[in-house]
Design an enzyme around this catalytic site. Sequence first.
Site, PDB file in Angstrom:
ATOM      1  N   TYR A 118       9.359  66.202 -30.188  1.00  0.00           N
ATOM      2  CA  TYR A 118       8.999  67.544 -30.179  1.00  0.00           C
ATOM      3  C   TYR A 118       8.939  67.937 -31.858  1.00  0.00           C
ATOM      4  O   TYR A 118       7.694  67.839 -32.584  1.00  0.00           O
ATOM      5  CB  TYR A 118       9.795  68.277 -29.565  1.00  0.00           C
ATOM      6  CG  TYR A 118       9.258  70.035 -30.161  1.00  0.00           C
ATOM      7  CD1 TYR A 118       7.996  70.017 -29.101  1.00  0.00           C
ATOM      8  CD2 TYR A 118      10.329  70.962 -30.214  1.00  0.00           C
ATOM      9  CE1 TYR A 118       7.942  72.052 -28.993  1.00  0.00           C
ATOM     10  CE2 TYR A 118       9.635  71.953 -31.374  1.00  0.00           C
ATOM     11  CZ  TYR A 118       8.412  72.307 -30.385  1.00  0.00           C
ATOM     12  OH  TYR A 118       8.386  73.392 -30.288  1.00  0.00           O
TER      13      TYR A 118
ATOM     14  N   TYR B 135      28.733  34.079 -24.411  1.00  0.00           N
ATOM     15  CA  TYR B 135      30.063  34.314 -24.088  1.00  0.00           C
ATOM     16  C   TYR B 135      30.793  32.600 -23.977  1.00  0.00           C
ATOM     17  O   TYR B 135      31.768  32.221 -26.014  1.00  0.00           O
ATOM     18  CB  TYR B 135      30.554  34.668 -23.166  1.00  0.00           C
ATOM     19  CG  TYR B 135      32.516  34.739 -23.249  1.00  0.00           C
ATOM     20  CD1 TYR B 135      33.675  35.444 -23.721  1.00  0.00           C
ATOM     21  CD2 TYR B 135      33.342  34.010 -22.360  1.00  0.00           C
ATOM     22  CE1 TYR B 135      34.769  35.685 -23.370  1.00  0.00           C
ATOM     23  CE2 TYR B 135      34.853  34.239 -21.973  1.00  0.00           C
ATOM     24  CZ  TYR B 135      35.307  34.398 -22.868  1.00  0.00           C
ATOM     25  OH  TYR B 135      36.264  34.600 -22.503  1.00  0.00           O
TER      26      TYR B 135
ATOM     27  N   HIS C 218      27.350  51.883 -29.616  1.00  0.00           N
ATOM     28  CA  HIS C 218      28.069  53.603 -29.071  1.00  0.00           C
ATOM     29  C   HIS C 218      28.467  53.198 -28.491  1.00  0.00           C
ATOM     30  O   HIS C 218      29.260  54.834 -28.023  1.00  0.00           O
ATOM     31  CB  HIS C 218      26.303  54.354 -28.598  1.00  0.00           C
ATOM     32  CG  HIS C 218      25.705  53.567 -27.948  1.00  0.00           C
ATOM     33  ND1 HIS C 218      25.029  52.847 -27.513  1.00  0.00           N
ATOM     34  CD2 HIS C 218      25.428  54.538 -26.596  1.00  0.00           C
ATOM     35  CE1 HIS C 218      24.283  53.027 -26.461  1.00  0.00           C
ATOM     36  NE2 HIS C 218      24.801  54.225 -25.699  1.00  0.00           N
TER      37      HIS C 218
ATOM     38  N   ARG D   2      34.965  38.281 -26.387  1.00  0.00           N
ATOM     39  CA  ARG D   2      34.475  39.209 -25.272  1.00  0.00           C
ATOM     40  C   ARG D   2      33.795  40.450 -26.323  1.00  0.00           C
ATOM     41  O   ARG D   2      33.209  40.447 -25.707  1.00  0.00           O
ATOM     42  CB  ARG D   2      35.338  39.740 -24.544  1.00  0.00           C
ATOM     43  CG  ARG D   2      36.906  38.434 -23.485  1.00  0.00           C
ATOM     44  CD  ARG D   2      37.772  38.744 -23.469  1.00  0.00           C
ATOM     45  NE  ARG D   2      38.667  37.654 -22.421  1.00  0.00           N
ATOM     46  CZ  ARG D   2      39.774  37.434 -22.515  1.00  0.00           C
ATOM     47  NH1 ARG D   2      40.723  38.734 -22.306  1.00  0.00           N
ATOM     48  NH2 ARG D   2      39.926  36.982 -21.018  1.00  0.00           N
TER      49      ARG D   2
ATOM     50  N   TRP E 256      27.330  46.835 -13.937  1.00  0.00           N
ATOM     51  CA  TRP E 256      26.348  47.225 -12.618  1.00  0.00           C
ATOM     52  C   TRP E 256      25.590  46.330 -12.565  1.00  0.00           C
ATOM     53  O   TRP E 256      24.435  47.076 -12.502  1.00  0.00           O
ATOM     54  CB  TRP E 256      26.295  48.633 -13.717  1.00  0.00           C
ATOM     55  CG  TRP E 256      25.518  48.469 -14.745  1.00  0.00           C
ATOM     56  CD1 TRP E 256      26.049  48.383 -16.149  1.00  0.00           C
ATOM     57  CD2 TRP E 256      24.434  49.207 -14.942  1.00  0.00           C
ATOM     58  NE1 TRP E 256      25.133  48.171 -17.137  1.00  0.00           N
ATOM     59  CE2 TRP E 256      24.211  48.930 -15.831  1.00  0.00           C
ATOM     60  CE3 TRP E 256      23.594  49.645 -13.922  1.00  0.00           C
ATOM     61  CZ2 TRP E 256      22.543  48.901 -16.983  1.00  0.00           C
ATOM     62  CZ3 TRP E 256      21.938  50.281 -14.302  1.00  0.00           C
ATOM     63  CH2 TRP E 256      21.971  49.654 -16.268  1.00  0.00           C
ATOM     64  N   ASN E 257      25.417  45.606 -13.806  1.00  0.00           N
ATOM     65  CA  ASN E 257      23.951  45.070 -14.394  1.00  0.00           C
ATOM     66  C   ASN E 257      24.184  43.294 -14.237  1.00  0.00           C
ATOM     67  O   ASN E 257      24.641  42.469 -15.258  1.00  0.00           O
ATOM     68  CB  ASN E 257      23.292  45.423 -15.249  1.00  0.00           C
ATOM     69  CG  ASN E 257      21.663  44.444 -15.470  1.00  0.00           C
ATOM     70  OD1 ASN E 257      21.570  43.432 -14.674  1.00  0.00           O
ATOM     71  ND2 ASN E 257      21.454  44.976 -16.209  1.00  0.00           N
TER      72      ASN E 257
ATOM     73  N   TRP F  48      30.372  47.757 -17.799  1.00  0.00           N
ATOM     74  CA  TRP F  48      29.403  47.402 -17.884  1.00  0.00           C
ATOM     75  C   TRP F  48      29.380  45.605 -17.537  1.00  0.00           C
ATOM     76  O   TRP F  48      28.360  44.842 -17.422  1.00  0.00           O
ATOM     77  CB  TRP F  48      29.382  47.307 -19.614  1.00  0.00           C
ATOM     78  CG  TRP F  48      29.494  48.404 -20.344  1.00  0.00           C
ATOM     79  CD1 TRP F  48      29.736  49.906 -20.418  1.00  0.00           C
ATOM     80  CD2 TRP F  48      27.910  48.905 -20.676  1.00  0.00           C
ATOM     81  NE1 TRP F  48      28.975  50.445 -21.225  1.00  0.00           N
ATOM     82  CE2 TRP F  48      27.741  50.370 -21.024  1.00  0.00           C
ATOM     83  CE3 TRP F  48      26.755  48.438 -20.127  1.00  0.00           C
ATOM     84  CZ2 TRP F  48      26.190  51.657 -21.117  1.00  0.00           C
ATOM     85  CZ3 TRP F  48      25.343  49.562 -19.957  1.00  0.00           C
ATOM     86  CH2 TRP F  48      25.322  50.481 -20.474  1.00  0.00           C
TER      87      TRP F  48
END
Length: 470
Positions: free
Chosen positions: A459, A393, A418, A407, A380-381, A377
């Site tokens: 659905y 932070y 999650h 942190r 990657w971005n 995490w």
Amino acid sequence: MGDRSGASGSRRRRTGSRPSSQGGSGPAAAAAEEEVRDVGAGGDAPAPEKDKDGDVDVGSGQWDLRCHRLQDSLFSSDSGFNNYRGILNWCVVMLVLSNARLFLENLIKYGILVDPIQVVSLFLKDPYSWPALCLVIVANVFAVAAFQVEKRLAVGALTEQAGLLLHVVNLATILCFPAAVALLLESITPVGSVLALTAYTILFLKLFSYRDVNLWCRECRARAKAKAAAAGKKANGGAAQCTVSYPDNLTYRDLYYFLFAPTLCYELNFPRSARIRKRFLLRRLLEMLFLTQLMVGLIQQWMVPTIQNSMKPFKDMDHSRIIERLLKLAVPNHLIWLIFFYWLFHSCLNAVAELMHFGDREFYRDWWNSESVTYFWQNWNIPVHKWCLRHFYKPMLRRGSSKWVARTGVFLASAFFHEIPLAWIVGRFFRGNYGNAAVWLTIIIGQPVAVLMYVHDYYVLNYEAPAAKA
């Protein structure tokens, strides 16, 4: 004794009678020297004699009967061997072949499902109504509102408390307004809603940073004025940074450069590249075009049929079939996610940065080597990670929070709720290559779970619930 020595001498004589086909050079000489080393490792045979040219005399003794030495198997960690390039190539070939089989099976079963017209319908229900685009255009109102608040704060027309209240109202509206429109407006499509909500989320992060940086500039200017007054000297405006003095940065040109720049963190002076590299830009644009078509084709041809076939197992709560559908969906979903990552973070952001002469191109780091979910995490971005560090932070540390609490707060903001138990499990029980494998497993399996749950809920809400009411 005599018999044994005689037999030994006979064996030596027979050995010495063998001719040398290479004359002491070439492969035979290399093999001879290899066997000499083997004898040295064994230590129980006499060293071979060499002729006047330095070559090994094949008939010098029984040393050439040895072919073993002390060594480990290549797969043993003690062997020091680490060149597994051939095995990696084999894995790639097997992966390509297995996916090619699945793709061919899909074509045989469903035919060609790629339909560009259907893609357009995802964005439009009414060809004369563009609610998502109108929603994005309206976002300029909130950007201009933040700019006007900062202009008045810079000249002292507003107090800091009033400015903070206006910024809070503006930022809260940015979060709530598009969500309400997407929920209440029936003409907006799900894909259009996602794009509009993404644009507003980015705007929220950018204006949050814009407000913070200008506040820090005002604080620096106030400290500079206080020091100048204490020293009895006239203050010169108090520059927050060396090259641009506040409030000279408060212009529409500066604001909209920041809004379109591939970053979430505002600065008075962004690093700039010297020129536009036309070949580099052309490659990125071609990548964007090709990868967009590839992702759309894979979604229509591969993912949509699998998702449609997953509805009945979910309805019947057939757990074995649900798991089978999940595993079948994991491969195309993960492939599309990897293509999307390259398309967005490398092709798109580099193209925008090249056009805008934006110099900082660190949009991602080596997340593929992650040995923990936290590392993934964080790397990657990079634009989001930098925003969290700068505006979440460090302010928490300045307010007296411990590093652990800060942190945890950054992780909550960047990885969402999650992922916390997953990050703890991976960090606690997996290390090294096992941790990297666990991270890959969570990416490959976790995303199709989210996709299937979303489609199932969609659905139920749109088909089963209306049917039950009827």
